[in-house]
Motif scaffolding. Structure first.
Motif, PDB file in Angstrom:
ATOM      1  N   PHE A 151     -48.848  22.406 -61.569  1.00 36.75           N
ATOM      2  CA  PHE A 151     -50.190  20.907 -61.574  1.00 36.75           C
ATOM      3  C   PHE A 151     -51.215  20.717 -62.786  1.00 36.75           C
ATOM      4  O   PHE A 151     -51.275  19.428 -62.868  1.00 36.75           O
ATOM      5  CB  PHE A 151     -51.651  22.067 -61.391  1.00 36.75           C
ATOM      6  CG  PHE A 151     -53.157  21.601 -60.706  1.00 36.75           C
ATOM      7  CD1 PHE A 151     -53.358  21.375 -59.612  1.00 36.75           C
ATOM      8  CD2 PHE A 151     -53.827  21.210 -61.623  1.00 36.75           C
ATOM      9  CE1 PHE A 151     -54.895  20.461 -59.573  1.00 36.75           C
ATOM     10  CE2 PHE A 151     -55.139  21.276 -61.624  1.00 36.75           C
ATOM     11  CZ  PHE A 151     -55.548  20.400 -60.088  1.00 36.75           C
ATOM     12  N   VAL A 152     -51.000  21.222 -63.638  1.00 37.61           N
ATOM     13  CA  VAL A 152     -51.068  21.191 -65.237  1.00 37.61           C
ATOM     14  C   VAL A 152     -50.196  19.577 -65.541  1.00 37.61           C
ATOM     15  O   VAL A 152     -50.646  18.727 -66.248  1.00 37.61           O
ATOM     16  CB  VAL A 152     -51.222  22.179 -66.130  1.00 37.61           C
ATOM     17  CG1 VAL A 152     -51.311  21.580 -67.862  1.00 37.61           C
ATOM     18  CG2 VAL A 152     -52.081  23.145 -66.126  1.00 37.61           C
ATOM     19  N   LEU A 153     -48.820  20.433 -65.021  1.00 35.94           N
ATOM     20  CA  LEU A 153     -48.265  18.780 -65.464  1.00 35.94           C
ATOM     21  C   LEU A 153     -48.431  18.037 -64.952  1.00 35.94           C
ATOM     22  O   LEU A 153     -48.170  16.652 -65.464  1.00 35.94           O
ATOM     23  CB  LEU A 153     -46.777  18.828 -64.893  1.00 35.94           C
ATOM     24  CG  LEU A 153     -45.791  18.335 -65.478  1.00 35.94           C
ATOM     25  CD1 LEU A 153     -44.365  18.638 -65.908  1.00 35.94           C
ATOM     26  CD2 LEU A 153     -45.328  17.974 -63.655  1.00 35.94           C
ATOM     27  N   LEU A 154     -48.594  17.808 -63.549  1.00 39.36           N
ATOM     28  CA  LEU A 154     -49.943  16.520 -62.837  1.00 39.36           C
ATOM     29  C   LEU A 154     -51.110  16.070 -63.112  1.00 39.36           C
ATOM     30  O   LEU A 154     -50.507  14.583 -63.143  1.00 39.36           O
ATOM     31  CB  LEU A 154     -49.013  16.548 -61.564  1.00 39.36           C
ATOM     32  CG  LEU A 154     -47.724  17.622 -60.482  1.00 39.36           C
ATOM     33  CD1 LEU A 154     -48.348  17.624 -59.431  1.00 39.36           C
ATOM     34  CD2 LEU A 154     -47.153  16.042 -61.174  1.00 39.36           C
ATOM     35  N   GLU A 155     -51.185  16.860 -63.714  1.00 36.38           N
ATOM     36  CA  GLU A 155     -53.232  16.621 -64.086  1.00 36.38           C
ATOM     37  C   GLU A 155     -53.162  15.832 -65.428  1.00 36.38           C
ATOM     38  O   GLU A 155     -53.560  14.776 -65.903  1.00 36.38           O
ATOM     39  CB  GLU A 155     -54.278  18.429 -63.855  1.00 36.38           C
ATOM     40  CG  GLU A 155     -55.131  17.669 -63.945  1.00 36.38           C
ATOM     41  CD  GLU A 155     -56.459  19.044 -64.095  1.00 36.38           C
ATOM     42  OE1 GLU A 155     -57.628  18.958 -63.664  1.00 36.38           O
ATOM     43  OE2 GLU A 155     -55.466  19.849 -64.705  1.00 36.38           O
TER      44      GLU A 155
END
Length: 787
Positions: A254-258
């Protein structure tokens, strides 16, 4: 990259439709390949609660359900799904609902019992391609709510084709920053507050700070990794193309995409000693998360503990230290790896990951801390646990230097052709996160943000202004150019004309790789010098080609597999006998296979033969008005007896022939005919000169000569032309006969001689005299007799 419209609008929300937003992004250089709705159109579908579920009185596999959909009375619905049960929250299509595919829900009677609706799976709503049973909703799903609102099905997935230079846009944050700049919307990075306590139990160190200038770790202890990933996060991940794993792994994805920061989580209990960022040792073995074991190379940056390698830096973690559902203590990693230290490493091991994709293009080295805080916040909120303080290893001198860049109005006007408003320029730079360190009335000194690895020189800044202004809005101005027009010689044949000549005869141009496999090199040109590539893309592309034939054979092979059996291909390209300029040459090659014409009712299929390819070649050679000759010869890749070398001015310039049956069998190819010729030999021509036109008719004589079977007909024709007889026009072969009444070892060759005079019609005596001259020559040179 896929990005959810709703996720993007959580960060910045311009008052435009998704279609308008997509068009704006495309015009700004972030090409939108498509906008896909999460679900197709439907209506009349709501959240329901199965109050009771009893067996149908007259059917073993059907259930009679009472379903609360928020109306005055419950609905009686018959359902055959195996997972239907009392107390379940479900998707209900009420009477009158219209589902994807045109299905309209009506009141029905099944085995004598009425049913007032349908309990649906996500497949029936067009949300997924396959489903097992009906959809089971969360227990807190509000009864009676429109299912499109509850599942956020009015959302869209925006598919972006991010170019390699825009690594900053491989995240919601990066795209949001772009949108804010275009629409002049306020944009600030969020803050994530995390309560941390105590030092991290695991120490960290970096031995090569040039490859890894920044490395952060944090321990989180006492987590529950068996909980379910929240629906809001799961929906965002799945709809963005990610698979769900455990909550901890889902948080890092999630952090990678966000934020665009790749992260990794290690199981703390599986680590021995401190964590070290170092170069791999030669022959060191490492098992990846995908259960593949690698032999690491010395130039590979790795994360390791005292005992073994834990991960390939910026690429993928290892199975031995991976978090599992039972993991209760984890170590989070957030780092900046210098792009050149990661570039090509994943590919060298046959890997391609979301992390390597971003690190190779450059990750914002100032967002590392923010990503750590965001990931910690989410892990603690979802799984619980206690976060430690962050271990920090930073070598500021090794971080990329953000050098100031100065641009002026004069430079902008010179490149774009018009002047931009100074306030507009400043606003756009600020919206994009650029720092204006110094400015005058007509110039600005700009420091690019740490995320923008593509901004290094003044024209990069001007390009930013141009795309934000809108390439479609740039004024069109006539260009004035002082240039010296080069001389084009009439004797030169343009390459386009050569290509057009072949295209007019039914050929299609192909462009193949200059790299071929050693197998093809040995089949086509075994004696040619092999120029090996030190770092080939694959084993099948390890040799620089010395002939275009291998690429054409691969093209035929590929077309055959797809059912394209009638083919005519040609290619123009460089061939390599060495690495120096004078050891490289442009060649033209063509290949034909299949039938001469398409199938039709009026004639049988006619397979192509040697004379078809020879005719196409002769048509091409005719552009030069030069005398090319064919001489029988042998070539290892061509069939004996159907092979000739092409001669110009006494030198060989190419080959023509049928593919060798041996090569044909090894490559599983049909009968093929091909030629290859040096391009330079057909790029110049003899300039046409005017000759007086005769008003008198041509006169012809046919002669049949008996001579040795080994004498080439082309040699006879060349000899006749070389006589340069007065009145001579042309000589053509029209028959060759071997058989009865012709001595063994001999053949009969029939030639047609044509003569024409400018002064008058030639007499019989004049014609006979010319024919006699030819006969004398044939007798003297070839011992030929008139038949």
């Amino acid at each position: 990259m896929n990005i959810l419209s709703s996720w993007l609008r959580e960060w910045v929300n311009p008052n435009v439709t998704d279609e308008t937003l997509a068009e704006q992004l495309t015009m700004a250089g972030l090409e939108v390949d498509g906008i896909t709705p999460i679900a197709p159109a439907f209506k009349g579908v709501v959240v329901g609660h199965v109050v009771s579920c009893d067996q149908h009185p007259d059917a073993d596999k059907l259930n009679l359900c009472q379903v609360d959909v928020g109306e005055v009375e419950n609905l009686q619905i018959i359902c055959g799904a195996k997972n239907i049960r009392s107390g379940l929250k479900v998707i209900v299509a009420t009477v009158g609902a219209k589902l994807p595919g045109g299905l309209k829900i009506k009141k029905a009677k099944l085995r004598g019992v009425e049913s007032f609706g349908m309990i649906c799976s996500e497949f029936e709503l067009g949300v997924v391609d396959l489903s097992q049973g009906i959809a089971e909703l969360e227990d807190d799903a509000p009864i009676g709510q429109n299912i499109r609102a509850y599942l956020n099905l009015d959302d869209c997935v925006i598919e972006l084709a991010i170019t390699p230079n825009r690594g900053d846009c491989f995240s919601v944050l990066g795209v949001a920053r772009e949108v804010s700049a275009h629409y002049n919307l306020a944009f600030d990075l969020p803050e994530f507050k995390v309560f941390s306590q105590g030092d991290c139990a695991i120490g960290t160190s970096v031995s090569d700070t040039k490859a890894c200038p920044k490395y952060l770790t944090r321990a989180i202890t006492g987590i529950d990794n068996t909980v379910k990933t929240p629906k809001w996060m799961a929906d965002k991940l799945v709809r963005s193309g990610q698979q769900l794993h455990s909550p901890v792994v889902d948080v890092t994805n999630f952090v990678l995409l966000e934020l665009g920061q790749p992260m990794h989580a290690f199981d703390l209990s599986k680590l021995t000693g401190d964590v070290k960022v170092r170069m791999a040792k030669s022959g060191e073995k490492f098992e990846l998360l995908n259960e593949t074991t690698l032999n690491l190379k010395e130039d590979t940056l790795v994360i390791a503990d005292n005992d073994s390698v834990l991960a390939i830096a910026g690429v993928m973690g290892g199975m031995a230290s991976a978090t599992q559902n039972h993991s209760s203590n984890i170590l989070l990693e957030s780092a900046f790896f210098e792009p050149t230290s990661i570039a090509g490493k994943a590919r060298s091991y046959g890997l391609h990951t979301e992390s390597s994709l971003r690190f190779e293009r450059g990750v914002d080295f100032n967002i590392t801390e923010l990503a750590m805080e965001r990931a910690t916040q989410l892990v603690v909120e979802i799984c619980g646990g206690q976060a430690s303080k962050v271990n920090v290893c930073i070598d500021k001198s090794a971080l990329p230097e953000l050098k100031p860049i100065t641009i002026s109005q004069e430079k902008i006007q010179k490149i774009l052709g018009f002047e931009l408003d100074a306030k507009w320029i400043e606003q756009k730079f600020i919206n994009l996160g650029f720092e204006i360190s110094q400015q005058t009335s007509d110039s600005w000194t700009i420091i690019p943000p740490s995320a923008r690895f593509d901004i290094r020189i003044p024209v990069d800044l001007i390009e930013e202004l141009a795309r934000l202004y809108g390439y479609d809005k740039l004024p069109v101005q006539k260009l004035s150019l002082e240039s010296n027009i080069s001389t084009i010689y009439e004797a030169n044949i343009d390459q386009y004309d050569i290509m057009k000549s072949l295209i007019n005869r039914g050929y299609q141009e192909v462009i193949t790789y200059s790299f071929i496999s050693e197998k093809y090199q040995n089949l086509i040109s075994p004696d040619a010098k092999k120029i090996r590539i030190s770092n080939p893309i694959s084993a099948d592309m390890s040799i620089m080609r010395s002939s275009l034939i291998s690429g054409l054979l691969q093209t035929v092979e590929s077309n055959q597999r797809r059912g394209h059996t009638d083919a005519r291909f040609f290619e123009i390209g460089l061939c390599f006998d060495g690495i120096k300029t004078d050891e490289q040459s442009n060649k033209l090659a063509a290949i034909v296979t299949g039938n001469r014409f398409d199938a039709q009712w009026s004639a049988d299929l006619q397979p192509l033969d040697f004379f078809d390819i020879k005719a196409d070649l002769e048509s091409l050679l005719a552009l030069t008005h030069a005398e090319f000759y064919f001489e029988a010869e042998q070539h290892i890749a061509l069939q004996k007896g159907q092979t000739a070398k092409i001669i110009l001015n006494g030198e060989q310039v190419g080959w023509v022939g049928a593919l060798s049956p041996m090569v044909q069998k090894q490559l599983s190819l049909p009968k093929c005919y091909l030629f290859e010729i040096d391009l330079i030999s057909i790029k110049s021509r003899n300039i046409a000169q005017y000759k007086a036109f005769s008003a008198y008719q041509q006169s012809g004589r046919d002669i049949a000569l008996v001579l040795d079977e080994a004498v080439p007909v082309a040699e006879l024709i060349q000899s006749v032309k070389a006589m340069q007889q007065k009145y001579f026009v042309d000589v053509n072969l029209f028959d060759v006969y071997i058989g009865e009444r012709v001595e063994s070892g001999k053949k009969s060759v029939a030639l047609s001689l044509t003569y024409q005079s400018l002064e008058g019609t030639l007499t019989e005596a004049q014609l006979n005299a010319k024919v006699d001259e030819v006969l004398v020559l044939m007798q003297a040179q070839y011992s030929a007799t008139l038949r």
